[in-house]
Design a protein around this motif. Structure first.
Motif, PDB file in Angstrom:
ATOM      1  N   LEU A  97     -22.630 -36.111 -13.581  1.00 36.84           N
ATOM      2  CA  LEU A  97     -21.832 -37.308 -13.316  1.00 36.84           C
ATOM      3  C   LEU A  97     -21.011 -37.151 -12.042  1.00 36.84           C
ATOM      4  O   LEU A  97     -20.879 -38.096 -11.254  1.00 36.84           O
ATOM      5  CB  LEU A  97     -20.926 -37.626 -14.501  1.00 36.84           C
ATOM      6  CG  LEU A  97     -20.065 -38.888 -14.350  1.00 36.84           C
ATOM      7  CD1 LEU A  97     -20.921 -40.110 -14.040  1.00 36.84           C
ATOM      8  CD2 LEU A  97     -19.229 -39.116 -15.614  1.00 36.84           C
ATOM      9  N   VAL A  98     -20.437 -35.959 -11.815  1.00 31.01           N
ATOM     10  CA  VAL A  98     -19.740 -35.714 -10.554  1.00 31.01           C
ATOM     11  C   VAL A  98     -20.698 -35.938  -9.391  1.00 31.01           C
ATOM     12  O   VAL A  98     -20.355 -36.577  -8.387  1.00 31.01           O
ATOM     13  CB  VAL A  98     -19.157 -34.287 -10.522  1.00 31.01           C
ATOM     14  CG1 VAL A  98     -18.624 -33.961  -9.119  1.00 31.01           C
ATOM     15  CG2 VAL A  98     -18.038 -34.134 -11.545  1.00 31.01           C
ATOM     16  N   ALA A  99     -21.917 -35.419  -9.513  1.00 26.09           N
ATOM     17  CA  ALA A  99     -22.921 -35.588  -8.462  1.00 26.09           C
ATOM     18  C   ALA A  99     -23.223 -37.058  -8.216  1.00 26.09           C
ATOM     19  O   ALA A  99     -23.330 -37.505  -7.062  1.00 26.09           O
ATOM     20  CB  ALA A  99     -24.200 -34.834  -8.837  1.00 26.09           C
ATOM     21  N   ALA A 100     -23.365 -37.828  -9.297  1.00 25.20           N
ATOM     22  CA  ALA A 100     -23.672 -39.250  -9.164  1.00 25.20           C
ATOM     23  C   ALA A 100     -22.545 -39.985  -8.451  1.00 25.20           C
ATOM     24  O   ALA A 100     -22.789 -40.832  -7.571  1.00 25.20           O
ATOM     25  CB  ALA A 100     -23.918 -39.860 -10.545  1.00 25.20           C
ATOM     26  N   CYS A 101     -21.310 -39.690  -8.808  1.00 24.69           N
ATOM     27  CA  CYS A 101     -20.165 -40.373  -8.190  1.00 24.69           C
ATOM     28  C   CYS A 101     -19.988 -39.948  -6.735  1.00 24.69           C
ATOM     29  O   CYS A 101     -19.694 -40.783  -5.868  1.00 24.69           O
ATOM     30  CB  CYS A 101     -18.901 -40.095  -8.997  1.00 24.69           C
ATOM     31  SG  CYS A 101     -18.869 -40.901 -10.613  1.00 24.69           S
ATOM     32  N   ALA A 102     -20.176 -38.653  -6.450  1.00 25.51           N
ATOM     33  CA  ALA A 102     -20.059 -38.180  -5.073  1.00 25.51           C
ATOM     34  C   ALA A 102     -21.106 -38.851  -4.190  1.00 25.51           C
ATOM     35  O   ALA A 102     -20.826 -39.252  -3.053  1.00 25.51           O
ATOM     36  CB  ALA A 102     -20.212 -36.668  -5.026  1.00 25.51           C
ATOM     37  N   ALA A 103     -22.314 -39.004  -4.697  1.00 22.65           N
ATOM     38  CA  ALA A 103     -23.385 -39.622  -3.911  1.00 22.65           C
ATOM     39  C   ALA A 103     -23.141 -41.112  -3.691  1.00 22.65           C
ATOM     40  O   ALA A 103     -23.459 -41.651  -2.625  1.00 22.65           O
ATOM     41  CB  ALA A 103     -24.728 -39.403  -4.606  1.00 22.65           C
ATOM     42  N   ALA A 104     -22.574 -41.788  -4.687  1.00 28.05           N
ATOM     43  CA  ALA A 104     -22.388 -43.235  -4.617  1.00 28.05           C
ATOM     44  C   ALA A 104     -21.069 -43.639  -3.969  1.00 28.05           C
ATOM     45  O   ALA A 104     -20.821 -44.837  -3.775  1.00 28.05           O
ATOM     46  CB  ALA A 104     -22.460 -43.829  -6.028  1.00 28.05           C
TER      47      ALA A 104
END
Length: 418
Positions: A97-104
């Motif tokens: 989820l951290v990865a998803a938010c960082a990317a978006a």
């Protein structure tokens, strides 16, 4: 899609869990006109949670998302300004989820008390989040808002008074009534198991500056102060007659405070020494209780990590509260905490910050703190820090939280003592 064009202001992920439900209840009451959606693995459970909320929440959309399916997290993060998550243990479920938010470029707030997870988040996603404009804010509940915000408030007060920077600073839990839930127990087990099998994790837990953005830039102020036992008068004259021992969550909270100082370009001061304690009273038994608490906290990881990893998971699961469970309604409503943080400045001035809140600290009170962090990120964006990346509550939104929390029932005030 820019933040202004997002479909939602806040998506609450993990809304069917114990703290997730409490946070949903708080957002339904305090969310105002914020556009909110509920997310989790089970559509049926999400529907049941929404049905239990007031009329205003009945229009909130439901999103099916699962940490085991990163594509669902990516899709969720792209639809909202902010993701608020209660899904732990974070070391097991949090990084996708951290990865998803960082990317978006999506802001993020969680309740983690796991230093190893926070370090992994920093190492893997800080740069990308800074590049995309995301604020990834960890530890937005009882761990570590009272720690982070009282020190930030003391810094602001000393700055306002022109009394220099902070030096010896001590957080003291004066009173607290709280319960234990399955989620917290699972996080602590995960942390201890990791320390048992990972040498790097043990080194991180031993390092008072383990979450620093630049370890080499940190001051060398001696050994870790977190595990001291002391007379109250050694902290402040106002505590004369009391004894204190280390606070059980000092290992997490102290590192958050030190990271805040570094992220804020050492605004608190390069001579800041910070420790956390809890009062054990002033009876004849208090010195012994203080010493025992110091030994007990020191041994938690050192001994527990050697023993717990040898116990089969099924046995541990039978002993600990089940995930998704929590304290009784009586403890939820009648719990409380009062914390005093004392500091001295480089000019010799002394101050105390006091923070207090009703409701079980880890659950009812935490849901308020997390909800307010989510709302601050979503609706007070023009007032937030310019910092981006993996942040702390104080570094991301310190001034905004100082303004928002009193209206949410959190008392936070500073007093000059001398």
């Amino acid at each position: 899609m820019s933040g202004e064009q997002r479909e939602f202001d806040i998506v609450l992920y993990g809304a069917t869990g114990f703290v997730g439900k409490l946070t949903a209840e708080y957002l339904a009451k305090a969310g105002g006109d914020a556009r909110i959606a509920l997310a989790g693995r089970s559509p049926d459970k999400l529907l049941a949670v929404r049905d239990s909320l007031g009329d205003k929440a009945q229009s909130w959309p439901l999103i099916t998302a699962d940490a085991a399916q990163p594509s669902t997290l990516n899709a969720m993060a792209a639809r909202t300004r902010v993701v608020v998550t209660t899904v732990g243990p974070y070391a097991r479920y949090g990084l996708p989820l951290v990865a998803a938010c960082a990317a978006a470029g999506t802001d993020y707030a969680d309740l983690t008390g796991e230093p190893t997870f926070i370090r992994d988040s920093i190492d893997q996603h800080h740069k990308q989040a800074a590049d995309t404009g995301a604020r990834i804010v960890h530890s937005c509940g009882f761990d570590s808002i009272p720690s982070d915000l009282t020190v930030f408030a003391l810094y602001r007060r000393a700055e306002q008074d022109g009394e220099g920077q902070l030096t010896d600073t001590n957080y003291v839990v004066r009173s607290a009534k709280m319960g234990v839930s399955g989620g917290t127990a699972a996080s602590m087990v995960e942390l201890v198991r990791t320390a048992a099998t990972d040498d790097e994790a043990r080194r991180l837990l031993d390092d008072p500056y383990g979450l620093s953005p630049d370890r080499a830039a940190e001051p060398q102020l001696g050994g870790e102060p977190d595990m001291r036992w002391r007379r109250g008068r050694d902290i402040a004259p106002e505590l004369d007659g009391y004894w204190v021992g280390p606070f059980v969550m000092a290992m997490v909270n102290t590192r958050i405070v030190r990271r805040s100082n570094a992220l804020l370009d050492y605004a608190y001061g390069r001579r800041l020494e910070y420790a956390e304690q809890m009062s054990v009273g002033r009876s004849v038994l208090a010195p012994a209780l203080s010493a025992l608490s110091a030994v007990g906290n020191t041994a938690t990881v050192a001994v527990g990590s050697r023993l717990l990893h040898r116990v089969p998971n099924k046995v541990v699961e039978r002993i600990l509260p089940a995930p998704g469970t929590g304290p009784s309604e009586d403890i939820l409503e009648n719990g409380h905490y009062t914390i005093e943080t004392y500091t001295s400045t480089t000019t010799g001035a002394r101050y105390r910050a006091t923070i207090a809140q009703k409701g079980d600290p880890g659950y009812k009170a935490t849901s308020v703190l997390l909800g307010e962090c989510g709302l601050a990120l979503a609706v007070d964006r023009d007032k937030l820090s310019e910092l981006r990346g993996v942040l702390t509550p104080a570094a991301a939104m310190g001034d905004v939280l100082l303004s928002r929390l009193p209206a949410a029932g959190v008392t936070l005030e500073t007093t000059r003592l001398g």
